[in-house]
Scaffold this motif. Structure first.
Motif, PDB file in Angstrom:
ATOM      1  N   LYS A 297       0.726  -1.520  -0.343  1.00 22.08           N
ATOM      2  CA  LYS A 297      -0.317   0.279   0.015  1.00 22.08           C
ATOM      3  C   LYS A 297       0.675   1.182  -0.291  1.00 22.08           C
ATOM      4  CE  LYS A 297      -4.019   2.013   2.454  1.00 22.08           C
ATOM      5  NZ  LYS A 297      -4.675   2.514   3.965  1.00 22.08           N
ATOM      6  N   ARG A 298       0.348   1.851  -0.747  1.00 18.31           N
ATOM      7  CA  ARG A 298       1.457   2.819  -0.494  1.00 18.31           C
ATOM      8  C   ARG A 298       1.359   4.742   0.226  1.00 18.31           C
ATOM      9  NH1 ARG A 298       5.012   4.474  -4.939  1.00 18.31           N
ATOM     10  NH2 ARG A 298       5.596   6.339  -5.120  1.00 18.31           N
ATOM     11  N   GLU A 299       2.248   4.520   0.679  1.00 16.96           N
ATOM     12  CA  GLU A 299       2.281   5.773   1.816  1.00 16.96           C
ATOM     13  C   GLU A 299       1.183   6.984   1.510  1.00 16.96           C
ATOM     14  OE1 GLU A 299       5.891   5.819   4.782  1.00 16.96           O
ATOM     15  OE2 GLU A 299       6.203   4.831   2.834  1.00 16.96           O
ATOM     16  N   THR A 300       1.090   8.132   2.463  1.00 17.39           N
ATOM     17  CA  THR A 300       0.583   9.096   1.859  1.00 17.39           C
ATOM     18  C   THR A 300       1.315  10.200   2.365  1.00 17.39           C
ATOM     19  OG1 THR A 300      -1.559   9.277   3.948  1.00 17.39           O
ATOM     20  CG2 THR A 300      -1.372   8.727   1.289  1.00 17.39           C
ATOM     21  N   TRP A 301       1.264  11.585   2.911  1.00 13.33           N
ATOM     22  CA  TRP A 301       1.522  12.248   3.581  1.00 13.33           C
ATOM     23  C   TRP A 301       0.790  12.589   5.099  1.00 13.33           C
ATOM     24  CZ3 TRP A 301       6.736  13.816   2.644  1.00 13.33           C
ATOM     25  CH2 TRP A 301       7.229  13.536   1.555  1.00 13.33           C
ATOM     26  N   GLY A 302       1.742  13.141   5.996  1.00 13.23           N
ATOM     27  CA  GLY A 302       0.623  13.434   7.089  1.00 13.23           C
ATOM     28  C   GLY A 302      -0.845  14.585   7.136  1.00 13.23           C
ATOM     29  N   SER A 303       0.514  15.527   6.422  1.00 14.29           N
ATOM     30  CA  SER A 303      -0.299  16.628   5.783  1.00 14.29           C
ATOM     31  C   SER A 303       0.569  17.966   5.014  1.00 14.29           C
ATOM     32  CB  SER A 303      -0.211  17.238   7.908  1.00 14.29           C
ATOM     33  OG  SER A 303       1.097  17.686   7.682  1.00 14.29           O
ATOM     34  N   ARG A 304      -0.535  18.582   4.481  1.00 18.49           N
ATOM     35  CA  ARG A 304      -0.541  19.290   3.616  1.00 18.49           C
ATOM     36  C   ARG A 304       0.994  20.455   4.198  1.00 18.49           C
ATOM     37  NH1 ARG A 304      -4.598  24.309   0.941  1.00 18.49           N
ATOM     38  NH2 ARG A 304      -2.878  24.801  -0.555  1.00 18.49           N
ATOM     39  N   THR A 305       0.977  20.711   5.291  1.00 19.74           N
ATOM     40  CA  THR A 305       1.829  20.913   6.036  1.00 19.74           C
ATOM     41  C   THR A 305       3.669  20.454   5.496  1.00 19.74           C
ATOM     42  OG1 THR A 305       0.716  22.673   7.403  1.00 19.74           O
ATOM     43  CG2 THR A 305       3.500  22.308   7.481  1.00 19.74           C
ATOM     44  N   GLY A 306       3.245  19.234   5.608  1.00 14.00           N
ATOM     45  CA  GLY A 306       4.567  18.144   5.722  1.00 14.00           C
ATOM     46  C   GLY A 306       5.111  17.823   4.325  1.00 14.00           C
ATOM     47  N   PHE A 307       3.983  18.188   3.410  1.00 15.73           N
ATOM     48  CA  PHE A 307       4.098  17.677   1.873  1.00 15.73           C
ATOM     49  C   PHE A 307       5.215  18.688   1.486  1.00 15.73           C
ATOM     50  CE2 PHE A 307       2.942  18.996  -2.091  1.00 15.73           C
ATOM     51  CZ  PHE A 307       3.673  18.057  -2.850  1.00 15.73           C
ATOM     52  N   ILE A 308       4.642  20.219   1.769  1.00 15.00           N
ATOM     53  CA  ILE A 308       4.850  21.618   0.983  1.00 15.00           C
ATOM     54  C   ILE A 308       6.362  21.800   2.268  1.00 15.00           C
ATOM     55  CG2 ILE A 308       4.813  23.956   1.930  1.00 15.00           C
ATOM     56  CD1 ILE A 308       2.439  23.573  -0.444  1.00 15.00           C
ATOM     57  N   MET A 309       6.504  21.674   3.383  1.00 14.85           N
ATOM     58  CA  MET A 309       8.370  21.353   3.821  1.00 14.85           C
ATOM     59  C   MET A 309       8.878  20.257   3.337  1.00 14.85           C
ATOM     60  SD  MET A 309       8.314  22.875   6.787  1.00 14.85           S
ATOM     61  CE  MET A 309       7.063  24.981   5.219  1.00 14.85           C
ATOM     62  N   ALA A 310       8.445  19.083   2.739  1.00 14.55           N
ATOM     63  CA  ALA A 310       9.179  18.093   1.970  1.00 14.55           C
ATOM     64  C   ALA A 310       9.805  19.206   0.906  1.00 14.55           C
ATOM     65  CB  ALA A 310       8.917  16.696   1.986  1.00 14.55           C
TER      66      ALA A 310
ATOM     67  N   VAL B  73      14.963   7.941   4.837  1.00 13.71           N
ATOM     68  CA  VAL B  73      14.305   6.740   4.166  1.00 13.71           C
ATOM     69  C   VAL B  73      14.054   5.795   4.440  1.00 13.71           C
ATOM     70  CG1 VAL B  73      15.513   8.086   1.759  1.00 13.71           C
ATOM     71  CG2 VAL B  73      16.045   6.409   2.320  1.00 13.71           C
ATOM     72  N   PHE B  74      14.650   5.095   5.352  1.00 17.88           N
ATOM     73  CA  PHE B  74      14.402   4.253   5.807  1.00 17.88           C
ATOM     74  C   PHE B  74      12.682   3.997   6.735  1.00 17.88           C
ATOM     75  CE2 PHE B  74      15.021   0.739   9.062  1.00 17.88           C
ATOM     76  CZ  PHE B  74      15.018  -0.109   8.459  1.00 17.88           C
ATOM     77  N   THR B  75      13.183   5.609   7.114  1.00 19.31           N
ATOM     78  CA  THR B  75      12.034   5.006   8.542  1.00 19.31           C
ATOM     79  C   THR B  75      10.302   5.178   7.948  1.00 19.31           C
ATOM     80  OG1 THR B  75      12.172   6.939   8.426  1.00 19.31           O
ATOM     81  CG2 THR B  75      12.972   5.444  10.138  1.00 19.31           C
ATOM     82  N   GLY B  76      10.536   6.241   6.373  1.00 16.04           N
ATOM     83  CA  GLY B  76       9.238   6.456   5.898  1.00 16.04           C
ATOM     84  C   GLY B  76       9.287   7.769   5.387  1.00 16.04           C
ATOM     85  N   VAL B  77       8.239   7.965   4.350  1.00 12.58           N
ATOM     86  CA  VAL B  77       7.743   9.287   4.308  1.00 12.58           C
ATOM     87  C   VAL B  77       7.076  10.484   5.639  1.00 12.58           C
ATOM     88  CG1 VAL B  77       6.088  10.519   2.706  1.00 12.58           C
ATOM     89  CG2 VAL B  77       6.920   8.065   1.718  1.00 12.58           C
ATOM     90  N   LYS B  78       6.290   9.647   6.039  1.00 13.57           N
ATOM     91  CA  LYS B  78       5.860  10.261   7.071  1.00 13.57           C
ATOM     92  C   LYS B  78       5.958  10.561   8.239  1.00 13.57           C
ATOM     93  CE  LYS B  78       0.845   9.503   7.673  1.00 13.57           C
ATOM     94  NZ  LYS B  78      -0.010   8.390   8.217  1.00 13.57           N
ATOM     95  N   SER B  79       6.694   9.046   8.707  1.00 13.02           N
ATOM     96  CA  SER B  79       7.402   9.149   9.948  1.00 13.02           C
ATOM     97  C   SER B  79       9.602   9.010   9.710  1.00 13.02           C
ATOM     98  CB  SER B  79       7.674   6.948   9.972  1.00 13.02           C
ATOM     99  OG  SER B  79       6.585   6.769  10.558  1.00 13.02           O
ATOM    100  N   GLY B  80       9.598   9.877   8.820  1.00 14.05           N
ATOM    101  CA  GLY B  80      10.932   9.836   8.144  1.00 14.05           C
ATOM    102  C   GLY B  80      11.162  11.348   7.160  1.00 14.05           C
ATOM    103  N   ILE B  81      10.204  11.575   6.290  1.00 14.77           N
ATOM    104  CA  ILE B  81      11.086  12.515   4.992  1.00 14.77           C
ATOM    105  C   ILE B  81      10.338  13.755   5.633  1.00 14.77           C
ATOM    106  CG2 ILE B  81      10.963  13.595   2.945  1.00 14.77           C
ATOM    107  CD1 ILE B  81      11.401  10.725   2.055  1.00 14.77           C
ATOM    108  N   GLU B  82       9.094  13.622   6.363  1.00 13.68           N
ATOM    109  CA  GLU B  82       7.372  14.605   6.642  1.00 13.68           C
ATOM    110  C   GLU B  82       8.583  15.735   8.290  1.00 13.68           C
ATOM    111  OE1 GLU B  82       3.116  15.329   7.776  1.00 13.68           O
ATOM    112  OE2 GLU B  82       4.186  13.519   5.999  1.00 13.68           O
ATOM    113  N   ARG B  83       9.024  14.104   8.896  1.00 14.20           N
ATOM    114  CA  ARG B  83       9.000  14.500  10.489  1.00 14.20           C
ATOM    115  C   ARG B  83      10.953  16.128  10.167  1.00 14.20           C
ATOM    116  NH1 ARG B  83       9.154   9.831  14.609  1.00 14.20           N
ATOM    117  NH2 ARG B  83       6.656  10.480  14.222  1.00 14.20           N
TER     118      ARG B  83
END
Length: 502
Positions: free
Chosen positions: A3-16, A164-174
């Motif tokens: 299942k493809r991950e999604t960003w946790g929030s719009r702010t998180g995506f914009i920041m990334a 990148v190992f910990t994931g889109v939401k837990s790693g990159i976004e955080r």
């Protein structure tokens, strides 16, 4: 299929997305581009390029990633299997960039530590090329590995791996939510103190003093479009990969506009930061700003340390600047890594943990070559060819393919469906005419320049081995990966209908 991950929030995506776009080039390339191309007058073609090219291209890539829910190879394969190679070309370009970009981040990490006691000595130029880099006389003479750079490179790879190992939401976004506010805070603190230094205002006057005659120069416009294209991370799969994790109801157009505006705004405040320091340096040495202005590696690791040595609180300014440089570099490095990792996940259906481990392990091994005495010269050649041909060719072919051979109306309807800001014929005409024309002009100019004489005065052997050969490798890699029938299970008939039938 995972299942493809999604960003946790719009702010998180914009920041990334902003973290990817804001990189070392914003800090050490943009200010000098403004200074060299008409000062304040350069901002006119720059903002035109932002509106006419940067924003439309960003919307295009956000739309493609969100519509087809995949990395660049999966997106192009979903449209037509014959075009999958283009996505792999972009992935290979990103991989090559990570192998040397991470070493520049390592330099920044080293200099952050050196800044506490001005360890670059009273002669930053001699220190940088001698003791720090151990620079050899030729890229064909690699010399020995510089251990301090190797250790910092390993640290940079480790931080990238964790993200990148910990994931889109837990790693990159955080991490992006920490890095981006921190970066802006560091820069604003630096500016706030820097503007109080004698001569700082003179530096800003040199930067922004308008020469409106420059607007009549075609090269200035080409530089403006080039700066927009390079600084926004468009055309080499990053924004496609990031936007593939957006939810189906995301506001594509508004997100793209915000990303572009924040990136360009940061470029301008970076100019204020750099030229306030250069103005102070010129004031202290009793010379015009033109004699100390520069760009690139020399600006960051020679000119700025020289200026910091002259400042009233050198440890404060030095640590602040090189920490900002490290954060900007790492945020872009993470986005480049995600391009490769997401493509591996999509193609061979491995877990994120496996893909991240394989990529970072292989990337670290390759990057060791850039930590040697010949590393800077090797980096210079590879970076020149990858930027001037690898990125540009990928972006040019992508824009031609999508704008002319796909149903652009369908993509416009898709991005408008959930967006407050609607795009219309101006957006489509920019994609079909303005952007291809500018990218085509830049490509032709680059080819003429590099075929007429060897870049940087390097030997033919060096330019072929480290410049042209990597480009051929990108093409071969793309074609071989595209021939492999594995992966990309989620290719639907609806996606295939996005391609025009002639």
């Amino acid at each position: 299929m995972q299942k493809r991950e999604t960003w946790g929030s719009r702010t998180g995506f914009i920041m990334a997305a902003v973290g990817s776009a804001i990189g070392l080039g914003n800090i050490w390339r943009f200010p000098y581009m403004v200074y060299e191309n008409g000062g304040g007058a350069f901002l006119i073609p720059y903002f035109v390029a932002m509106l006419a090219a940067g924003m439309p291209f960003m919307i295009l890539e956000f739309g493609l990633g969100q519509k087809f829910k995949g990395s660049a190879p999966k997106v192009f394969s979903s449209i037509s299997k014959k075009w999958e190679w283009l996505g792999w070309w972009q992935v290979m370009v990103s991989f090559i960039i990570t192998t040397y970009y991470v070493v520049v981040v390592a330099w920044a990490i080293n200099y952050f530590l050196l800044a506490f006691n001005q360890g670059w000595t009273a002669s930053p130029k001699d220190f940088f090329f001698g003791e720090f880099l151990g620079l050899t006389d030729s890229p064909m003479n690699m010399g020995g590995v510089q251990t301090s750079i190797l250790y910092a490179t390993a640290a940079a790879w480790l931080m990238t791996f964790v993200a990148v190992f910990t994931g889109v939401k837990s790693g990159i976004e955080r991490i992006s939510k920490i890095f981006m506010p921190l970066l802006f805070l560091l820069v604003f603190i630096f500016i706030g103190r820097g503007l109080m230094l004698p001569g700082a205002v003179d530096g800003l006057e040199w930067l922004f003093k308008p020469d409106f005659n420059a607007i009549m120069d075609g090269k200035v416009w080409a530089d403006a479009f080039g700066q927009i294209f390079y600084s926004l991370s468009i055309g080499f799969a990053i924004m496609i990969s990031y936007s593939s994790y957006l939810s189906k109801d995301s506001d594509i157009n508004n997100n793209a506009c915000m990303t572009v505006f924040i990136n360009c705004g940061f470029s301008i405040i970076s100019g204020i930061m750099i030229f306030s320091v250069l103005g102070y340096m010129a004031h202290q040495q009793g010379v015009p700003v033109s004699e100390v202005a520069g760009s690139g590696v020399g600006l960051a690791f020679i000119t700025l340390p020289t200026a910091i040595n002259l400042m009233p609180a050198p440890a404060f300014f030095g640590t602040l600047f090189f920490l900002a440089l490290t954060v900007a570099g790492l945020s872009s490095m993470i986005s480049l890594a995600e391009v490769v990792v997401s493509a591996l996940i999509d193609k061979i259906n491995v877990s994120r943990k496996v893909a991240a481990t394989v990529f970072c392990g292989l990337g670290f091994v390759v990057s060791i070559a850039f930590t040697t005495g010949g590393g800077l010269l090797l980096l210079d050649i590879v970076d020149h060819f990858i930027n001037n041909f690898g990125i540009l060719m990928g972006g040019f072919i992508e824009i031609i393919f999508v704008a002319w051979f796909c149903k652009l109306d369908d993509l416009r309807n898709h991005v408008n469906l959930t967006s407050e800001i609607k795009v219309g014929s101006l957006w489509m005409n920019s994609l079909r005419f303005v952007i291809p024309a500018m990218l085509g002009f830049m490509l032709v100019s680059n080819f003429i320049g590099d075929l007429s004489k060897n870049y940087g005065g390097y030997s033919t052997t060096a330019t072929v081995a480290f410049g042209w050969a990597p480009l051929v490798l990108c093409l071969i890699f793309g074609l071989l990966c595209a021939r492999n029938e594995g992966g990309f299970i989620n290719v639907t008939g609806i996606n295939r209908n996005f391609l025009k039938r002639r």
